[in-house]
Enzyme design. Sequence first.
Site, PDB file in Angstrom:
ATOM      1  N   ARG A  64      39.610  36.148  37.094  1.00 65.00           N
ATOM      2  CA  ARG A  64      38.173  36.083  36.840  1.00 65.00           C
ATOM      3  C   ARG A  64      37.648  34.805  37.484  1.00 65.00           C
ATOM      4  NH1 ARG A  64      38.169  40.706  35.908  1.00 65.00           N
ATOM      5  NH2 ARG A  64      37.496  41.826  34.067  1.00 65.00           N
ATOM      6  N   GLU A  94      28.602  36.904  39.720  1.00 68.03           N
ATOM      7  CA  GLU A  94      28.757  38.139  40.499  1.00 68.03           C
ATOM      8  C   GLU A  94      27.535  39.024  40.293  1.00 68.03           C
ATOM      9  OE1 GLU A  94      32.525  40.003  39.621  1.00 68.03           O
ATOM     10  OE2 GLU A  94      33.642  38.184  40.090  1.00 68.03           O
ATOM     11  N   HIS A 153      34.729  41.845  44.394  1.00 68.96           N
ATOM     12  CA  HIS A 153      35.417  42.299  43.166  1.00 68.96           C
ATOM     13  C   HIS A 153      35.922  43.740  43.344  1.00 68.96           C
ATOM     14  CE1 HIS A 153      35.648  41.550  38.556  1.00 68.96           C
ATOM     15  NE2 HIS A 153      36.590  42.419  38.939  1.00 68.96           N
TER      16      HIS A 153
END
Length: 324
Positions: free
Chosen positions: A237, A266, A285
């Site tokens: 993360r 993000e 991601h």
Amino acid sequence: MKPEVVLYKSLPDELRARLDEHFTVTAIKSLTPESLEEHAELFARAEGIIGSSCKVDEAVLEKMPKLRAASTISVGYDNFDVDAMNQRGIVLMHTPTVLTETVADTMMALVLSSARRVVEVAERVKAGEWQRSIGPDWFGIDVHHKKMGILGMGRIGLALAQRAHHGFGMPILYNARKHHEEAEARFNAQYCDLDTLLQESDFLCISLPLTEQTHHMIGREQLAKMKPSAILINAGRGPVVDEQALIAALKDKTIHAAGLDVFEQEPLPADSALLKLPNVVALPHIGSATHETRYGMARDAVENLIAALAGKVEKNCVNPQVLR
Ligand SMILES: NC(=O)C1=CN([C@@H]2O[C@H](COP(=O)(O)OP(=O)(O)OC[C@H]3O[C@@H](n4cnc5c(N)ncnc54)[C@H](OP(=O)(O)O)[C@@H]3O)[C@@H](O)[C@H]2O)C=CC1
Ligand SMILES: O=CC(=O)O
């Protein structure tokens, strides 16, 4: 009457049909504060929710007094206030295992592309810069037989170790909260403390969850302990790494390069300093983002919710203590 369920992510038709067999399903775009206002009556009736990438905190839970189960289409569950869910007796289900191998592939892709400068040189070819036999300014560094340090030797860490050790002949170092016998037996992985991992790794690969303990676990002090030739890979993360400290370390060559699938914010803002650095490979991601794996995750999440609302949970539960 079927239990009422809120779906906040689109699903393939047959998975949506499977949900409809068991529940009265209402699909919404996302779980934002605005959607909570707009659909207040729906949330007041909801016994289950299923989706991904939205915060489910105390404020959200307050709007869902009847909620019994939440099913996230992800393995990571840092978007959920698990303590608040425990207090309310709400079961949280997630999708481990189905995505493990795909995420390990993504991490290996980041290792290879950042070491061999794959994205950067491919862009140079597209820009018409390949006009004669290439020289050292196009060269990368070797991956095979370099030391791989894995921070977080869980499901994904183990799958990465398998690729690196058996595929690339890399010695494996790792750090986690406990020793992992399987990694030591299968890959001769050596457990070490975080400082040793930082100092000795040629590739520091992060596959940690985001928790209070792992937030900014890698900051200025830790980056300063790494080799100037080292490459940092983060697919855990974003907030596990202090992004400003990483930018500084990449600019002043404290470390050689970074391969990143996750970020503090993000989507990564288009004006992020990371995007201006040639020694950064930035992915949106995509750790688990293949057609097969995303389908498998959605399928597992649907089955998880069906099991949870029927009181038949056997696996994939984050907080099994609420079932007792
Ligand atoms: N980029 C992407 O698209 C994806 C990202 N992820 C991220 O990867 C994470 C890991 O997934 P997975 O491997 O399945 O999870 P696991 O729970 O199997 O592994 C997590 C590992 O992290 C270790 N760990 C946790 N806290 C600490 C700590 N404070 N210090 C040291 N080690 C710690 C655990 O240690 P121990 O073994 O000792 O308990 C374990 O080895 C997910 O939580 C998610 O955030 C997952 C999927 C896709
Ligand atoms: O980041 C993805 C996940 O499944 O967690």
